[in-house]
Design an enzyme around this catalytic site. Structure first.
Site, PDB file in Angstrom:
ATOM      1  N   GLY A   1       3.322   1.916  -4.673  1.00 26.03           N
ATOM      2  CA  GLY A   1       4.012   2.590  -5.769  1.00 26.03           C
ATOM      3  C   GLY A   1       5.280   1.863  -6.165  1.00 26.03           C
TER       4      GLY A   1
ATOM      5  CB  VAL B   1      -0.967   0.026   1.204  1.00 26.20           C
ATOM      6  CG1 VAL B   1      -1.757  -1.267   1.286  1.00 26.20           C
ATOM      7  CG2 VAL B   1      -0.225   0.244   2.519  1.00 26.20           C
ATOM      8  CB  SER B   2       1.039   4.166   1.024  1.00 29.15           C
ATOM      9  OG  SER B   2       1.374   5.535   1.082  1.00 29.15           O
ATOM     10  CG  ASN B   3       5.685   6.097  -0.020  1.00 29.17           C
ATOM     11  OD1 ASN B   3       4.836   6.745  -0.621  1.00 29.17           O
ATOM     12  ND2 ASN B   3       6.599   6.669   0.743  1.00 29.17           N
TER      13      ASN B   3
END
Length: 718
Positions: free
Chosen positions: A314, A309-311
């Site tokens: 990415g 999730v999140s970073n």
């Protein structure tokens, strides 16, 4: 779909066309990691010894560190027996406790224990998972001085005959256990090996005064020969001079490693997968007469899902784009921090709203804008008295000062505070593409200094600046709670910093310090700016960061002073290296994102990435995008009054995304079309969350709910 299923389908098709079965021989081996008989060798990227620990699932385990589901939900954190000498295992336990709770709402009634959590679907009531854990450093090239931590967890339920692997790069700037409650929990419960990496960010702290750094287990050491997670690259004399002027400061790995780790996030994930295969073959590879292991667990017989999730999400997306060896089969991510390459060929439109052409702004661009304007926007009508924790986390008198200062500088208009706050909110929405749905979430994040910390940390990272550069006169230190003055960090707090820190201060007792504040260096949150003469959250420093992000003076739009101009140029160059290209190489991929995300505005992340991918891959794209209503970035906030009534857990849909991708790769089940998922908040009194509040992603969404890419436009239903 997974390679095995793909190959079966291809063979069936070829057979039906009577074209021969050359591609379907059982002994065909096109594995990128080598044919039968190849000896398992440690990847060249692995640096130093590989640490191994066995967890029995009773006294300790892979997922909960022996705390069990109830221990993770407890409001009482585990504490070391000796606070000044914590053991490696005590640090691990505390790190898992804090990292799990930072991303998952463990409160009663919020879905924990019935919709998600270690105990859901587990053999035991506490959800403890026995297995083995392997920890190591990697370096992607010989010039990399700062090591990256990787870890492999293999549950006892892992079956090499039905091999699967899930990546778990850490969210945010967290350490190696940063994805334990997200990709870690799902993968371990599925019987998959889980491969983690801190992506070069991590929690690595360095005490400039004492020279204390963290080893791979998080224990503090001042031994110069120790292989630590991070230390400032100053000579002894340079550090002494720094300490004379700026005593009691800390350097952090993400902000001060001078490596711009985000540029290599995808490579770190790919290297973690290679490390995972090495460990799996050391455990399960066929043994030769000489006692060596052969490579028998390969990408060709292992289902690999890039996730987090999140970073971390990415990072997995970037890994899929950069996957030249065919290591990754599919991708399932939540609220990914992706900075898509700016592509003006497509636009974005929600319902009958305005057509958005100014999308795909960088993280630093919109975050520095939020840092400047959000303090005033906290007072906007409809927000001031409604946003959860606004008055608790924010000093509204200081927010009023911010409105006045922004008005005096000509950055907002309005005859009174209400009008000025409304204009600040308008600027964020119209000029920077922030969704109105995030307006009630953003004040709590500003009060927690989220935008401020991201602005400082990432500006330093993108420009490859060191602690000695003190970008925009900002540094990191412990501060007095009432005056904001710099103080030494308590020894007991520093000893557990590996376990309590999220990697970007304010965290673990360390705060952002505005060295240029009126008077003495002061905690940014309590600072008075020289240009205003009033307490304004160190607005001068935030305007400086904003100027570096946009490349011109943030107040008058003029040319930056020469030193700042060079800094802005370095930052802009660093941002270009982290841009995503949108080419997922046809890999089945699912994004889930909350429309109310107040950290990663969706008009600059998931929405334009979907549009970029459709533009780049066209009909070859296998990306699905699910936008969840009444969901935001930090589920952990949903445990608190106000949030619990208004928002639902995005975590629920992240696990569904993983289930969908797994079923698609394993069995060929179709991925549902891109869609808006309509949820129902719990409402007044926040009764226990049920499946009625969080309906599943629809296999056949209604036409009014479908997200489409038509005529070069991403079209999102209201």
């Amino acid at each position: 779909m997974h390679r095995t299923y793909r190959k079966l389908l291809l063979c069936t098709l070829i057979g039906s066309l009577s074209l021969g079965l050359t591609a379907c021989n059982d002994d065909d081996d096109d594995s990128p990691d080598g044919p039968d008989g190849v000896t398992n060798e440690r990847p060249a990227s692995v640096s130093g010894d590989v640490q191994h620990a066995r967890y029995d699932g009773a006294s300790n385990d892979l997922l909960t560190a022996g705390l069990g589901a109830s221990g993770l939900a407890s409001g009482t954190a585990p504490a070391p027996a000796d606070t000044l000498n914590p053991t490696a295992e005590e640090l691990r336990t505390l790190a898992i406790y804090n990292n799990y709770r930072a991303l998952v709402d463990t409160s009663a009634g919020g879905g924990y224990g019935n919709l998600f959590g270690p105990q859901v679907g587990a053999d035991g009531a506490e959800g403890k998972i026995p297995g083995d854990e392997y920890l190591a450093y990697i370096r992607i090239d010989d010039d990399t001085e700062v090591p990256v931590t990787v870890m492999v967890q293999i549950p006892d339920s892992y079956d090499p005959a039905s091999s699967c692997m899930v990546t778990a790069p850490s969210s945010g700037s967290r350490g190696i256990y940063g994805a334990i409650g997200t990709a870690g929990e799902w993968g371990l419960n599925k019987g998959c090996a889980v491969v983690y990496t801190d992506k070069g960010s991590g929690t690595g702290s360095f005490n400039m005064e004492t020279g204390a750094a963290q080893d791979i287990h998080g224990r503090l050491t001042t031994d110069d020969s120790a292989d630590v997670q991070f230390e400032a690259d100053l000579e002894a004399g340079e550090r002494a001079t720094f300490n004379t002027h700026w005593p009691d400061r800390f350097a952090f790995k993400h902000a001060h490693s001078k490596t711009n780790p985000e540029a290599d996030w995808g490579q770190y994930v790919l290297k973690s997968i290679e490390f995972g295969f090495y460990i799996l073959n050391e455990r399960f590879g066929e043994e030769t007469d000489e006692g060596e292991r052969l490579v028998t667990v390969t990408p060709d017989n292992t289902l690999v899902i890039a996730s987090s999730v999140s970073n971390g999400g990415g990072a997995s997306v970037r890994a899929a784009e950069q996957d030249e060896k065919g290591l990754i089969d599919g991708v399932a991510v939540s609220e990914p921090n992706v900075n898509p390459t700016v592509d003006t060929r497509f636009t974005i439109r929600q319902g009958s709203g305005p057509v958005i052409t100014d999308h795909s702004r960088s993280l630093l661009d919109y975050t520095t804008a939020i840092g400047v304007y959000q303090g005033c926007a906290n007072l906007a009508p409809g927000v001031k008295d409604t946003a959860p924790f606004n008055a608790v986390l924010n000093d509204l008198a200081v927010d009023e000062n911010i409105c006045t200062v922004l008005f005096n500088k000509g950055l907002i208009t309005g005859a009174d505070v209400d009008a000025r706050a409304a204009d600040a909110q308008r600027i964020l929405e119209e000029d920077f593409g922030v969704q109105p749905e995030q307006n009630l979430v953003a004040p709590s994040h500003f009060g927690a200094s989220v935008a401020q910390s991201i602005s400082m940390t990432y500006a330093n990272a993108y420009g490859r600046f060191g602690v000695e550069d003190r970008l925009c006169e900002l540094s990191l230190a412990a501060t007095d709670g009432s005056t904001g003055a710099v103080t030494p960090l308590a020894e007991a707090a520093e000893e557990v910093l590996f376990s309590t820190s999220n990697g970007i201060p304010p965290t673990g007792g360390i705060n952002q310090v505005y060295d240029g504040a009126t008077g003495v260096p002061t905690s940014l949150k309590l600072s008075t700016s020289p240009s205003s003469g009033v307490q304004d959250h160190g607005l001068d420093a935030l305007l400086c960061l904003r100027g570096l992000a946009q490349g011109t003076d943030a107040v008058n739009g003029g040319v930056l002073p020469s030193e700042q101009a060079e800094q802005a140029k370095a930052i802009a160059s660093g941002i270009e290296t982290i841009r995503a290209n949108g080419n997922l190489q046809g890999k089945p991929t699912v994004f889930v994102t909350g429309r109310a995300d107040a950290i990663l505005p969706i008009n600059h992340t998931s929405r334009p990435y979907f549009g970029l991918n459709q533009t780049v891959e066209g009909s070859d794209s296998s990306l699905r995008y699910y936008e969840v209503l009444n969901a935001h970035h930090l589920d952990a906030f949903n445990a608190f009054p106000g949030f619990d009534a208004l928002y639902v857990p995005l975590h629920r849909y992240y696990f569904q995304a993983l289930d969908l991708v797994y079923a698609h790769l394993k069995n060929g089940d179709p991925l549902p079309a891109s869609q808006v998922v309509r949820t129902t908040p719990r409402g007044t009194g926040a009764p226990a969350l049920t499946e009625a509040n969080v309906p599943p992603i629809q296999a056949e969404p209604a036409a009014a709910d479908r997200i489409l890419f038509e005529e070069n436009q991403v079209r999102i239903p209201d």
